[in-house]
Enzyme design. Structure first.
Site, PDB file in Angstrom:
ATOM      1  N   LYS A   1      -0.810 -43.687 -27.882  1.00  0.00           N
ATOM      2  CA  LYS A   1      -2.493 -43.590 -28.031  1.00  0.00           C
ATOM      3  C   LYS A   1      -2.783 -43.431 -26.741  1.00  0.00           C
ATOM      4  O   LYS A   1      -2.844 -44.420 -25.797  1.00  0.00           O
ATOM      5  CB  LYS A   1      -2.620 -44.818 -28.799  1.00  0.00           C
ATOM      6  CG  LYS A   1      -3.977 -44.883 -29.858  1.00  0.00           C
ATOM      7  CD  LYS A   1      -5.331 -44.819 -28.698  1.00  0.00           C
ATOM      8  CE  LYS A   1      -5.632 -46.086 -28.166  1.00  0.00           C
ATOM      9  NZ  LYS A   1      -6.953 -46.032 -27.457  1.00  0.00           N
TER      10      LYS A   1
ATOM     11  N   CYS B   1      -4.245 -49.621 -10.692  1.00  0.00           N
ATOM     12  CA  CYS B   1      -3.931 -50.824 -10.709  1.00  0.00           C
ATOM     13  C   CYS B   1      -3.127 -51.379  -9.362  1.00  0.00           C
ATOM     14  O   CYS B   1      -3.195 -52.565  -9.002  1.00  0.00           O
ATOM     15  CB  CYS B   1      -2.990 -50.837 -11.696  1.00  0.00           C
ATOM     16  SG  CYS B   1      -1.531 -49.760 -12.083  1.00  0.00           S
TER      17      CYS B   1
ATOM     18  N   GLU C   1     -10.276 -58.019 -10.280  1.00  0.00           N
ATOM     19  CA  GLU C   1      -9.913 -56.627 -10.144  1.00  0.00           C
ATOM     20  C   GLU C   1     -11.244 -55.680 -10.621  1.00  0.00           C
ATOM     21  O   GLU C   1     -11.885 -55.823 -11.652  1.00  0.00           O
ATOM     22  CB  GLU C   1      -8.878 -56.150 -11.357  1.00  0.00           C
ATOM     23  CG  GLU C   1      -8.403 -54.634 -11.148  1.00  0.00           C
ATOM     24  CD  GLU C   1      -7.340 -54.103 -12.173  1.00  0.00           C
ATOM     25  OE1 GLU C   1      -6.519 -53.636 -11.648  1.00  0.00           O
ATOM     26  OE2 GLU C   1      -7.324 -54.781 -13.170  1.00  0.00           O
TER      27      GLU C   1
ATOM     28  N   GLU D   1       2.262 -53.438 -18.563  1.00  0.00           N
ATOM     29  CA  GLU D   1       1.979 -53.100 -16.876  1.00  0.00           C
ATOM     30  C   GLU D   1       0.527 -53.122 -16.704  1.00  0.00           C
ATOM     31  O   GLU D   1      -0.345 -52.326 -17.323  1.00  0.00           O
ATOM     32  CB  GLU D   1       2.365 -51.598 -16.308  1.00  0.00           C
ATOM     33  CG  GLU D   1       2.439 -51.507 -15.130  1.00  0.00           C
ATOM     34  CD  GLU D   1       1.097 -50.810 -14.701  1.00  0.00           C
ATOM     35  OE1 GLU D   1       0.222 -51.697 -13.870  1.00  0.00           O
ATOM     36  OE2 GLU D   1       1.063 -49.656 -14.560  1.00  0.00           O
TER      37      GLU D   1
END
Length: 496
Positions: A190, A301, A400, A266
């Site tokens: 997906k 990331c 973040e 992750e």
């Protein structure tokens, strides 16, 4: 690649007509859920209408993967044969490299040079590496009592659901798909709704390379609908996800609410990059810090978004980063000279600008950037942005941002540097610049991060594992360790 001009990429873009159908059981399927527009952040134009999948399409894809695993040939092929198919996938990715790079660049804003030379290189290398590894895994026969034989065999785990983000749509898909296929699993992928087209092309090329029907299926759709259906599906045995920590929590809930499938995550990062006064080359450290936070528009990331600099060299390093930020060429992703392209979309650009506004309100000093640019193109472009005077309690230092925004924090001694570096809920990556070998070893051990780069950043290859600690997730992509996510250990004890 370097010989291809901006005009040539524009010409190719005009002739690109990507299909947005799902790829299920070896064939394109329009589905019954309507469509959504794949919009390019380059100029706000629609690239294609993409089939919008929901529970019905996920059910069909999982059923195909289940049949392919339970009764199909793929898990029963000799590992060397599975490896050959993976190598053919790599070859087809190489043959279609320009088309794939163009698709990635258009759908998520990555500069075409990076899409072609970095993203596609990584994806091709991943399938090739696991293709070569497939027949080199061994089982175990532990030494036991003299009247018994113990066998420990590694078996494919079953149907894998893989949910991947838009920032490296082919690389991160490859990190999940290639080891899962090498292990003998079947996969339902997906992709992000922001980057469905390159993933669909990957699925079609994999079928063309010889994957049996149902072994790799690609279903489009929104995360809260298609992603949720995949996470809750009782016939999915393993779920591998790369994305935000908030969404990762949802997948853990989905597993608990369904069949307790294994979930590998992750997730986000707020990576520290520590520069000590004895760095072997302060100018290189500054240049690497700038490259690391502005590469891929900061949509990484692992981006070194917190630059921790010793106070004795803080201004020198910060000024060098600011100078480099002002030199960066922001512009059309299809121009080979562009160094920073467009952020993935209007909503994401708005979130990043919100963080910049918060930084100003909190009292951090904006050294450069902070403004939207090239709005007249219809694209979502942002200036490279640097704040200093950032305090550890500020949201700039804690949250973040996933954009080209750097926070500079000063420290006075090594203990403070380590304390600042670890003062985050994340633990994905870290950088350290020092000439002292003992310092390199001691600080690397003290940092709570899955990867520590010393006197470099974002280096490595497929031989080393990648993943996070704390709220950056669990499990590892890359290397032979990735096979651990997609296999089960079985013990057979034979009494002699």
């Amino acid at each position: 690649m370097s010989a291809v001009t901006h005009e040539e990429w524009l010409r190719r873009a005009k002739s690109l007509h990507p299909s947005g159908a799902h790829h299920i059981d070896g064939a394109d399927e329009p589905g019954a859920g309507g469509t959504f527009a794949a919009v390019s952040p380059r100029d706000g134009q629609t690239l294609a209408q993409v089939a919008d999948g929901g529970a019905a399409e996920v059910d069909a894809a999982v059923a195909a993967a289940r049949r392919a695993f339970d009764t199909g040939p793929w898990p029963r092929l000799a590992p060397v044969e599975r490896g050959r198919v993976l190598l053919r996938i790599a070859d087809l990715l190489e043959e279609r490299r320009a088309e794939l790079a163009l698709t990635v660049s258009l759908e998520m804003g990555k500069p075409i040079t990076d899409a072609h030379d970095i993203e596609l290189r990584a994806a091709i290398t991943t399938f090739r590496w696991y293709g070569q590894l497939a027949d080199k895994l061994t089982d175990e026969s532990p030494h036991t009592a003299p009247d018994a034989l113990a066998l420990v065999t590694r078996e494919p785990a079953g149907v894998v659901g893989a949910v991947v983000p838009w920032n490296f749509p082919l690389t991160l898909a490859g990190w999940k798909i290639a080891p899962a296929l090498a292990a003998g699993c079947t996969v339902v992928l997906k992709p992000s709704e922001n980057s469905p087209l390159s993933a669909l092309l990957l699925g079609r090329l994999a079928t063309e390379a010889g994957l049996p029907p149902g072994v790799l299926n690609v279903v489009n759709g929104e995360g809260p609908v298609a992603g949720r259906a995949l996470g809750l599906h009782p016939d999915v045995d393993v779920l591998a996800f790369t994305g935000s920590t908030a969404v990762g929590r949802h997948f853990l809930h989905y597993a608990a609410d369904s069949n307790l499938k294994r979930v590998w995550l992750e997730l986000g990062g707020k990576s520290p990059n520590i520069v000590l006064p004895d760095a072997p080359d302060l100018d290189r450290a500054a240049a690497t810090a700038a490259w690391g936070i502005f590469f891929n528009q900061g949509e990484m990331c692992t981006a070194p978004s917190r630059l921790l600099v010793h106070s004795s060299v803080a201004e020198r390093v910060t000024e060098a980063v600011v100078r480099r930020a002002r030199e960066l060429r922001v512009g059309d992703p299809l121009d080979p000279a562009t160094e920073m392209g467009a952020l993935v979309g209007e909503a994401h650009l708005g979130r990043v600008l919100g963080h910049i506004g918060t930084g100003r309100e909190e009292g951090a000093r904006l050294r450069t950037g902070g403004e939207r640019v090239l709005a007249e193109t219809g694209g979502t472009y942002l200036e490279p942005t640097v704040f200093d005077g950032v305090e550890p309690t500020m949201r700039l230092a804690r949250e973040e941002i996933f954009g080209p925004v750097l926070s500079v924090l000063a420290f006075d001694d090594l203990d403070e540097a380590v304390r600042l570096a670890n003062a985050t809920e994340y633990g994905l990556a870290a950088g350290l610049w020092t000439s002292d070998l003992s310092t390199a070893h001691m600080v690397s051990r003290a940092l709570k991060a899955g990867t520590v780069w010393v006197n470099c950043y974002e280096e490595g290859d497929l031989t080393v594992p990648f993943g996070g600690m704390k709220q950056s997730g669990n499990g590892r992509d890359k290397s032979a360790h990735a096979l651990e996510k997609y296999t089960e250990l079985k013990t057979t004890w034979i009494q002699l």
